[in-house]
Scaffold this active site. Structure first.
Site, PDB file in Angstrom:
ATOM      1  N   GLY A   1       0.161   0.053  -3.952  1.00  0.00           N
ATOM      2  CA  GLY A   1      -0.138   0.919  -2.509  1.00  0.00           C
ATOM      3  C   GLY A   1      -0.817   0.019  -1.864  1.00  0.00           C
TER       4      GLY A   1
ATOM      5  N   GLU B   1       8.867  -7.142  -2.348  1.00  0.00           N
ATOM      6  CA  GLU B   1       9.803  -8.055  -2.781  1.00  0.00           C
ATOM      7  C   GLU B   1       9.060  -9.458  -3.458  1.00  0.00           C
ATOM      8  OE1 GLU B   1      11.681  -9.784   0.837  1.00  0.00           O
ATOM      9  OE2 GLU B   1      12.567  -7.708   1.586  1.00  0.00           O
TER      10      GLU B   1
ATOM     11  N   SER C   1       1.703  -7.857  -0.388  1.00  0.00           N
ATOM     12  CA  SER C   1       0.690  -7.429   0.375  1.00  0.00           C
ATOM     13  C   SER C   1       1.024  -7.736   1.858  1.00  0.00           C
ATOM     14  CB  SER C   1      -0.524  -8.105   0.350  1.00  0.00           C
ATOM     15  OG  SER C   1      -1.167  -8.107  -1.349  1.00  0.00           O
TER      16      SER C   1
ATOM     17  N   GLU D   1       0.669   7.825   0.896  1.00  0.00           N
ATOM     18  CA  GLU D   1       0.695   7.267  -0.554  1.00  0.00           C
ATOM     19  C   GLU D   1      -0.578   6.612  -1.119  1.00  0.00           C
ATOM     20  OE1 GLU D   1       3.287   3.767  -0.735  1.00  0.00           O
ATOM     21  OE2 GLU D   1       2.664   3.261  -2.846  1.00  0.00           O
TER      22      GLU D   1
ATOM     23  N   THR E   1       9.167   1.814  -8.502  1.00  0.00           N
ATOM     24  CA  THR E   1       8.899   2.735  -9.098  1.00  0.00           C
ATOM     25  C   THR E   1       9.986   3.634  -9.078  1.00  0.00           C
ATOM     26  OG1 THR E   1       6.667   2.724  -9.039  1.00  0.00           O
ATOM     27  CG2 THR E   1       7.543   4.622  -9.755  1.00  0.00           C
TER      28      THR E   1
HETATM   29  C1  LIG Z   1       3.655  -0.409 -11.601  1.00  0.00           C
HETATM   30  C2  LIG Z   1       3.904  -0.896 -10.034  1.00  0.00           C
HETATM   31  C3  LIG Z   1       4.746   0.143  -9.164  1.00  0.00           C
HETATM   32  C4  LIG Z   1       4.894  -0.342  -7.931  1.00  0.00           C
HETATM   33  N1  LIG Z   1       5.705   0.462  -7.384  1.00  0.00           N
HETATM   34  C5  LIG Z   1       6.248   0.110  -6.088  1.00  0.00           C
HETATM   35  C6  LIG Z   1       7.219   0.980  -5.274  1.00  0.00           C
HETATM   36  O1  LIG Z   1       7.468   1.855  -5.850  1.00  0.00           O
HETATM   37  N2  LIG Z   1       7.665   0.422  -4.202  1.00  0.00           N
HETATM   38  C7  LIG Z   1       7.200  -0.683  -3.715  1.00  0.00           C
HETATM   39  O2  LIG Z   1       7.573  -1.135  -2.485  1.00  0.00           O
HETATM   40  N3  LIG Z   1       6.296  -1.518  -4.349  1.00  0.00           N
HETATM   41  C8  LIG Z   1       5.860  -1.233  -5.518  1.00  0.00           C
HETATM   42  N4  LIG Z   1       4.873  -1.657  -6.243  1.00  0.00           N
HETATM   43  C9  LIG Z   1       4.298  -3.081  -5.490  1.00  0.00           C
HETATM   44  C10 LIG Z   1       2.864  -3.113  -5.263  1.00  0.00           C
HETATM   45  O3  LIG Z   1       2.737  -2.406  -4.000  1.00  0.00           O
HETATM   46  C11 LIG Z   1       2.536  -4.509  -4.994  1.00  0.00           C
HETATM   47  O4  LIG Z   1       2.430  -5.040  -6.102  1.00  0.00           O
HETATM   48  C12 LIG Z   1       1.060  -4.806  -4.279  1.00  0.00           C
HETATM   49  O5  LIG Z   1       1.444  -4.406  -2.673  1.00  0.00           O
HETATM   50  C13 LIG Z   1       0.598  -6.042  -4.066  1.00  0.00           C
HETATM   51  O6  LIG Z   1       1.785  -7.124  -3.952  1.00  0.00           O
HETATM   52  P1  LIG Z   1       1.764  -8.423  -4.664  1.00  0.00           P
HETATM   53  O7  LIG Z   1       2.221  -7.604  -6.280  1.00  0.00           O
HETATM   54  O8  LIG Z   1       3.212  -9.060  -4.392  1.00  0.00           O
HETATM   55  O9  LIG Z   1       0.550  -9.094  -4.849  1.00  0.00           O
HETATM   56  P2  LIG Z   1       0.263 -10.093  -3.778  1.00  0.00           P
HETATM   57  O10 LIG Z   1       0.397  -9.732  -2.486  1.00  0.00           O
HETATM   58  O11 LIG Z   1       1.139 -11.531  -4.124  1.00  0.00           O
HETATM   59  O12 LIG Z   1      -1.374 -10.420  -4.231  1.00  0.00           O
HETATM   60  C14 LIG Z   1      -1.680 -11.223  -5.107  1.00  0.00           C
HETATM   61  C15 LIG Z   1      -3.371 -11.261  -4.841  1.00  0.00           C
HETATM   62  O13 LIG Z   1      -3.737 -11.930  -3.611  1.00  0.00           O
HETATM   63  C16 LIG Z   1      -4.411 -11.051  -3.009  1.00  0.00           C
HETATM   64  N5  LIG Z   1      -4.096 -11.363  -1.469  1.00  0.00           N
HETATM   65  C17 LIG Z   1      -3.064 -11.388  -1.087  1.00  0.00           C
HETATM   66  N6  LIG Z   1      -2.913 -11.399   0.246  1.00  0.00           N
HETATM   67  C18 LIG Z   1      -4.535 -11.444   0.665  1.00  0.00           C
HETATM   68  C19 LIG Z   1      -5.090 -11.661   1.759  1.00  0.00           C
HETATM   69  N7  LIG Z   1      -4.317 -11.758   2.916  1.00  0.00           N
HETATM   70  N8  LIG Z   1      -6.466 -11.607   1.936  1.00  0.00           N
HETATM   71  C20 LIG Z   1      -7.028 -11.268   0.666  1.00  0.00           C
HETATM   72  N9  LIG Z   1      -6.367 -11.249  -0.508  1.00  0.00           N
HETATM   73  C21 LIG Z   1      -4.874 -11.477  -0.627  1.00  0.00           C
HETATM   74  C22 LIG Z   1      -4.099  -9.602  -3.440  1.00  0.00           C
HETATM   75  O14 LIG Z   1      -5.048  -8.532  -3.012  1.00  0.00           O
HETATM   76  C23 LIG Z   1      -4.037  -9.833  -4.928  1.00  0.00           C
HETATM   77  O15 LIG Z   1      -5.318  -9.806  -5.335  1.00  0.00           O
HETATM   78  C24 LIG Z   1       4.504  -1.345  -7.518  1.00  0.00           C
HETATM   79  C25 LIG Z   1       3.837  -2.331  -8.265  1.00  0.00           C
HETATM   80  C26 LIG Z   1       3.602  -2.040  -9.700  1.00  0.00           C
HETATM   81  C27 LIG Z   1       2.586  -3.156 -10.424  1.00  0.00           C
END
Ligand SMILES: Cc1cc2nc3c(=O)[nH]c(=O)nc-3n(C[C@H](O)[C@H](O)[C@H](O)COP(=O)(O)OP(=O)(O)OC[C@H]3O[C@@H](n4cnc5c(N)ncnc54)[C@H](O)[C@@H]3O)c2cc1C
Length: 397
Positions: free
Chosen positions: A381, A144, A149, A259, A175
């Protein structure tokens, strides 16, 4: 004479490594032939169009590739995860497009498994059967705008009513989010949400209030659609609840193992392709320009390093796959494989680009696309940081 000069080139054929056997090799060759003939030649066009034709799902279904691990009773091939792994690895190796692989696999390997694993018979008939046939396309909606994460932090709310639920909220980075007919969607089903308050509901695109708000433009995976979806008072019948109410967090975690393993397997396939491309280019350029680029020590060492990284990645990934296939605990190994391979393929893609010089920077050899596609690996993932957290916890830290 030093040791290195006594070594001769082998024919490049590698031994079949467990968990795979000869039956899997036959499937591998079938997939490779199909991908080389019907996918690889179209990839440039699909990347430019930022989508591949919907018909490709039907074509892959016709050949049995979408249902490899599902029972024949649902239109599947009656195989198992190893057959799916062969498909994923070979699609990445022969296809050369992270986007095509993502679009096909987000449907068949990520959205359909929870329906098969946690759905009842009626739900399997409604979504799994047409999904395996390539008639309905699925997506998995967890992330969302305010929770990536931190999966337990999702806020999309499903309020209980007499006949089911009313859903409000939004998902992003999904996706197949634009073209999906159904979305296997994680929702909060208690006020508190979190580990004990999340459920999986299947939302359908024709439901009033379900809206694709945006198609996202991306660095890589360009031929896959990545969508943002909003839900405004979407009425979802109780029959669309997958598994137990409030039991969704466990289901999400169960799904993540496969996954992440698939991402590692896809990276192994992509690394094989990059390595072959770099070796062929080095040898070819040596002949064409009359300079021994392929034989120059720096290039030879660069490629040797790439090959070593690829082999370590393959060994660790197959090890995790063996454990997963046997049903043994494998969270640590799967997380390690995901962590190692996603960085390794990015490094190898960058090294391949360097070896190709200016040609690597253009579209000609597919290397620039490989670099862009590989950058998603350490994020999607579950990020690298999340993988390290998990590995640390399995070590008792
Ligand atoms: C092209 C693409 C396809 C995708 N497809 C899907 C899909 O089909 N379904 C779906 O549900 N999601 C999908 N995703 C989402 C993807 O799983 C998330 O982008 C990913 O899980 C990271 O979440 P975020 O982008 O909110 O980053 P955030 O969680 O905001 O993280 C940002 C940064 O902070 C770091 N961070 C966050 N929390 C911590 C912590 N506790 N400790 C240390 N570091 C931390 C992260 O490692 C990262 O470097 C997709 C993303 C992309 C870009």
């Amino acid at each position: 004479m030093n040791g290195a000069t006594q070594v001769v080139k082998d024919d490049g054929a590698r031994a079949i490594l467990p968990p795979f056997g000869t039956e899997h090799e036959e499937l591998r060759q079938t997939v490779a032939r199909f991908v080389a003939a019907e996918i690889a030649p179209q990839v440039d066009e699909w990347e430019r169009a930022e989508e591949f034709p919907r018909d490709l799902y039907r074509r892959c279904a016709e050949l049995g590739f979408l249902g490899l691990k599902f029972p024949e009773a649902y239109g599947g091939q009656g195989g198992d995860h190893l057959h799916d792994a062969v498909w994923v690895e070979e699609l990445a190796r022969s296809g050369g497009s992270g986007g095509v692989a993502a679009g096909l696999n987000a449907h068949a390997s990520i959205a359909l498994p929870p329906i098969f694993n946690f759905g009842d018979e009626e739900q399997r008939q409604r979504w799994l059967v047409p999904g395996i046939a390539g008639e309905k396309i699925g997506a998995l909606g967890i992330t969302e705008p305010g929770a990536g994460s931190d999966v337990a932090g999702i806020t999309t709310k499903a309020r209980k009513t007499s006949g089911g639920y009313v859903v409000n909220g939004a998902k992003t980075f999904i996706t197949n989010g634009v073209r999906a007919d159904f979305l296997v969607c994680a929702c909060k089903t208690t006020e508190a949400g979190g580990h004990g308050g999340i459920s999986f509901l299947v939302l359908e695109r024709e439901m009033p209030g379900y809206e694709v708000s945006r198609k996202l433009e991306k660095l890589g995976w360009r031929s896959s659609d990545t969508g943002e979806i909003s839900f405004t008072d979407v009425e979802v019948p109780a029959a669309n609840l997958l598994g137990e109410e409030n039991g969704g967090f466990k289901l999400i975690m169960a799904n993540f193992a496969w996954e992440r393993l698939l991402m590692a397997i896809g990276a192994v396939g992509a690394m094989g392709r990059l390595l072959d491309t770099a070796v062929a280019y080095a040898l070819d350029r040596a002949q064409r320009v009359g300079r021994p680029i392929g034989l120059c020590q720096a290039i030879r060492h660069q490629i040797a390093e790439m090959a070593t990284k690829a082999e370590v990645s393959r060994a660790l990934t197959y090890d995790a796959l063996r454990l997963f296939h046997r049903g043994q605990p494998c969270i640590r190994e799967v997380s390690m494989a995901k962590l190692l391979t996603q960085r390794a393929v990015l490094e190898i893609a960058d090294q391949a680009l360097q070896i190709h010089g200016g040609y690597g920077y253009t579209r000609e050899y597919g290397i620039e696309r490989a670099v862009r596609d590989a950058r998603l690996g350490p994020i999607g993932g579950g990020t690298d940081e999340v993988m390290k957290e998990i590995i640390g916890k399995t070590l008792g830290l």
